[in-house]
Design a protein around this motif. Structure first.
Motif, PDB file in Angstrom:
ATOM      1  N   TRP A  16     -48.094 -77.957   2.526  1.00  0.00           N
ATOM      2  CA  TRP A  16     -48.086 -78.082   1.204  1.00  0.00           C
ATOM      3  C   TRP A  16     -49.413 -79.231   1.075  1.00  0.00           C
ATOM      4  O   TRP A  16     -50.038 -79.026   0.075  1.00  0.00           O
TER       5      TRP A  16
ATOM      6  N   LEU B  49     -52.328 -77.188   1.448  1.00  0.00           N
ATOM      7  CA  LEU B  49     -52.736 -76.378   0.268  1.00  0.00           C
ATOM      8  C   LEU B  49     -53.395 -76.961  -0.898  1.00  0.00           C
ATOM      9  O   LEU B  49     -54.132 -76.613  -1.401  1.00  0.00           O
TER      10      LEU B  49
ATOM     11  N   THR C  11     -60.938 -71.107   5.217  1.00  0.00           N
ATOM     12  CA  THR C  11     -60.017 -70.018   5.325  1.00  0.00           C
ATOM     13  C   THR C  11     -60.094 -69.234   6.639  1.00  0.00           C
ATOM     14  O   THR C  11     -58.935 -68.508   7.185  1.00  0.00           O
TER      15      THR C  11
ATOM     16  N   TYR D  65     -54.144 -64.344   5.262  1.00  0.00           N
ATOM     17  CA  TYR D  65     -54.615 -65.718   4.760  1.00  0.00           C
ATOM     18  C   TYR D  65     -55.955 -65.759   3.844  1.00  0.00           C
ATOM     19  O   TYR D  65     -55.994 -66.472   2.932  1.00  0.00           O
TER      20      TYR D  65
ATOM     21  N   LEU E 285     -54.732 -64.826   0.589  1.00  0.00           N
ATOM     22  CA  LEU E 285     -54.190 -65.979  -0.239  1.00  0.00           C
ATOM     23  C   LEU E 285     -55.103 -66.938  -0.813  1.00  0.00           C
ATOM     24  O   LEU E 285     -55.006 -67.511  -1.724  1.00  0.00           O
ATOM     25  N   THR E 286     -56.358 -67.393   0.057  1.00  0.00           N
ATOM     26  CA  THR E 286     -57.160 -68.155  -0.293  1.00  0.00           C
ATOM     27  C   THR E 286     -58.029 -67.722  -1.825  1.00  0.00           C
ATOM     28  O   THR E 286     -58.442 -68.439  -2.299  1.00  0.00           O
TER      29      THR E 286
ATOM     30  N   LEU F 105     -56.163 -68.869  -4.550  1.00  0.00           N
ATOM     31  CA  LEU F 105     -56.063 -70.172  -4.720  1.00  0.00           C
ATOM     32  C   LEU F 105     -57.406 -70.663  -5.112  1.00  0.00           C
ATOM     33  O   LEU F 105     -57.531 -71.379  -6.092  1.00  0.00           O
TER      34      LEU F 105
ATOM     35  N   TYR G 281     -46.873 -69.381  -2.712  1.00  0.00           N
ATOM     36  CA  TYR G 281     -47.319 -69.842  -1.398  1.00  0.00           C
ATOM     37  C   TYR G 281     -45.755 -70.542  -0.982  1.00  0.00           C
ATOM     38  O   TYR G 281     -45.548 -70.560  -0.012  1.00  0.00           O
ATOM     39  N   ARG G 282     -45.033 -70.960  -2.021  1.00  0.00           N
ATOM     40  CA  ARG G 282     -43.586 -71.268  -1.778  1.00  0.00           C
ATOM     41  C   ARG G 282     -42.901 -70.214  -1.115  1.00  0.00           C
ATOM     42  O   ARG G 282     -42.190 -70.421   0.050  1.00  0.00           O
TER      43      ARG G 282
ATOM     44  N   PHE H 232     -44.128 -67.776   0.225  1.00  0.00           N
ATOM     45  CA  PHE H 232     -44.896 -67.475   1.719  1.00  0.00           C
ATOM     46  C   PHE H 232     -44.440 -68.379   2.934  1.00  0.00           C
ATOM     47  O   PHE H 232     -43.984 -67.929   4.006  1.00  0.00           O
TER      48      PHE H 232
ATOM     49  N   ILE I  78     -49.496 -60.807  -2.363  1.00  0.00           N
ATOM     50  CA  ILE I  78     -50.531 -61.284  -1.817  1.00  0.00           C
ATOM     51  C   ILE I  78     -51.913 -60.554  -2.256  1.00  0.00           C
ATOM     52  O   ILE I  78     -52.901 -60.957  -2.685  1.00  0.00           O
TER      53      ILE I  78
END
Length: 532
Positions: free
Chosen positions: A117, A120, A139, A298, A301-302, A305, A360-361, A363, A393
């Motif tokens: 966390w 992140l 990333t 990954y 995911l980035t 974010l 993300y939680r 994940f 994702i």
């Protein structure tokens, strides 16, 4: 008597600039603090402290460095030879880039000592400065670490993981990923870069055409072992031990740097491999599965974010400017069209942020972490959960990247003509970088098709309407029912892979459906945060 022209028109932007220069990305944003409280549970105090500390750097020093390196005259360039005719392929970057990069990587984002966390929220705050030759290397390093440590069964691979995660003598290594060839990037199985085992050492021969973060220390590279049908995955050091200071590359040349619309501070180059030493990562016949299932996951995911971070900054600055800027005798935020746009931008930024942290939680709760493809050694519930995360994702990647461009463009419009002036605002740079993110790690059409095929293949053990109900559990029943009925009808369509009107209409509806589905997921996350 002569008059000073500034006395005739004393208008200036100083109040807005004074506000902008003092904004702390974290401490001045109650919403992101509320998001953390909602999703980090008993880790909130630790994460909150870390966020405040990194925000002091990202909001001011790194923000200014990111702006400084954005000027065209500071773009990276190649020095192929030194003064003694030695081939060095040195990527010349401004000092500000190297200083900021060193400081960011010393945050030890991938260390065993850094809680996920904490990592992140640090990345989210850093990404409010957009790419800045930071987002992609961060990333890519994350993906490299994630895949290599799964298969770190040799001294070389173990040292690479240690160098990236914990640093060596204070130096933290940077990772990259070189997958794309001249015929395209999404069709990884079509790679023709050749891997040859010579005297127990694997070496690569051929070319790669889109290689970002080319200044990295190590790169994940896909290549086809000679005579093999399937593509394998390797890690290639940029320099062999002792050769970095000598600027002797590891059996490859950097042929040229691409001239890109966005992410201009980041080098993307064309490479030729001529015997580069490479270390296999995982089974040779699982290269595509591992790179897609782990490395690209990954990266995707980035994108979600970084999209949330970009929209947050764009909405914040546009809102404040609309409060400051006056036209026709009143602040422009009092005009209904502007007020509506501000509300739309804030809502999009908030739901994208909430959705990214909620995903993300989920994940983090993935049992056994990421794997290269689906496996048969899991329970039905575990298999469905893994499927949910995989599809969400991809859905987040296409939705957040698309929305980022729209929201940033809208924010720029609030500034009028100043919105496209790169010496006035960072928004044009954020806009250009956002357009690149839409294409990076699988453009929209590719991922839309992949999601469709995944759901088609899984329908025997995971009916599509149950998938929708599962990922939207907790949202309004009427929303779930409508989307569940729609996906059931769409998946029932037989082979819509033609160019006739019916097929084109189908894919248009599928595109719109996927966007609405993930917006519903983001809205669910936002409601959870607001109820906190």
């Amino acid at each position: 008597m002569e008059r000073n022209p500034r006395e005739i028109n004393p208008y200036n932007f100083d109040p807005f600039l004074e506000w902008r220069n003092q904004v702390d990305f974290y401490r001045d944003d109650p919403f992101i603090q509320q998001v953390l409280k909602c999703y980090t549970g008993d880790k909130f105090e630790m994460v909150d402290q870390a966020a405040g500390e990194v925000s002091e750097k990202a909001s001011f020093r790194w923000r200014d460095l990111a702006d400084a390196i954005a000027w065209p005259e500071k773009r990276p360039y190649m020095m192929h030879y030194d003064g003694h005719n030695h081939r060095i392929d040195r990527i010349v970057r401004p000092m500000e880039t190297r200083v900021m990069e060193e400081e960011v990587f010393k945050e030890a984002l991938f260390s065993e000592k850094t809680h996920p966390w904490v990592k992140l929220i640090k990345m989210y705050l850093i990404y409010q400065n957009s790419e800045a030759c930071i987002a992609c290397p961060v990333t890519c390093t994350e993906g490299l670490v994630a895949i290599v440590e799964q298969f770190a069964d040799t001294p070389e691979l173990k040292q690479i993981v240690e160098h990236c995660k914990e640093g060596i003598d204070g130096d933290f290594a940077i990772g990259a990923q070189y997958l794309s060839e001249i015929h395209g990037g999404s069709d990884v199985p079509a790679n023709v870069l050749e891997a040859v085992e010579q005297d127990g050492t694997w070496r690569l021969y051929g070319t790669k055409f889109f290689c970002s973060a080319t200044h990295a220390d190590y790169a994940v590279v896909t290549a086809r072992p000679k005579g093999a049908e399937k593509v394998a995955l390797f890690v290639v050091p940029s320099w062999l031990p002792g050769n970095k200071k000598k600027e002797i590359r590891n059996g490859y040349t950097i042929d040229r740097i691409k001239w890109k619309m966005g992410t201009s501070e980041l080098t993307t180059a064309e490479l030729t491999f001529d015997g580069a030493v490479a270390y296999p990562v995982g089974p040779l016949d699982r290269g595509v599965a591992n790179v897609v299932g782990v490395v690209l996951t990954y990266s995707r995911l980035t994108v979600g974010l970084s999209g949330a971070a970009s929209m947050t900054r764009a909405a914040r600055e546009a809102k404040k400017y609309s409060e400051y800027r006056e036209a026709f005798g009143m602040p422009i935020n009092r005009f209904p069209l502007v007020a509506g746009q501000i509300r739309e931008m804030e809502t999009a930024a908030r739901r994208t942020t909430a959705g990214a942290f909620r995903l993300y939680r989920d994940f983090l709760a993935l049992e056994g972490g990421l794997k290269g493809g689906m496996t048969n050694d899991e329970t039905q519930a575990q298999k469905r959960h893994r499927f949910d995360i995989r599809e969400l994702i991809m859905l987040q990647k296409i939705t957040a990247s698309w929305d980022t461009v729209d929201i940033t463009r809208m924010a720029m419009s609030i500034f009028g003509g100043h919105g496209v002036m790169e010496d006035f605002s960072s928004l044009p740079r954020i806009y250009r970088d956002g357009a690149v993110n839409e294409l990076w790690e699988g453009p929209r059409n590719v991922l839309l098709t992949q999601i469709y095929r995944d759901i088609q293949r899984a329908k025997s053990w995971y009916p599509p309407e149950e998938f929708v109900a599962g990922v939207l559990k907790g949202t309004k029943s009427e929303v779930i029912t409508a989307l569940a009925e729609e996906i059931k009808e769409l998946i029932a369509v037989a082979e819509p892979f033609g160019t006739d009107d019916a097929s084109l209409d189908f894919w248009k509806q599928w595109d719109e459906f996927c966007h609405r589905l993930f917006h519903a997921y983001q809205d669910l996350a936002l409601s959870e945060v607001m109820e906190q």
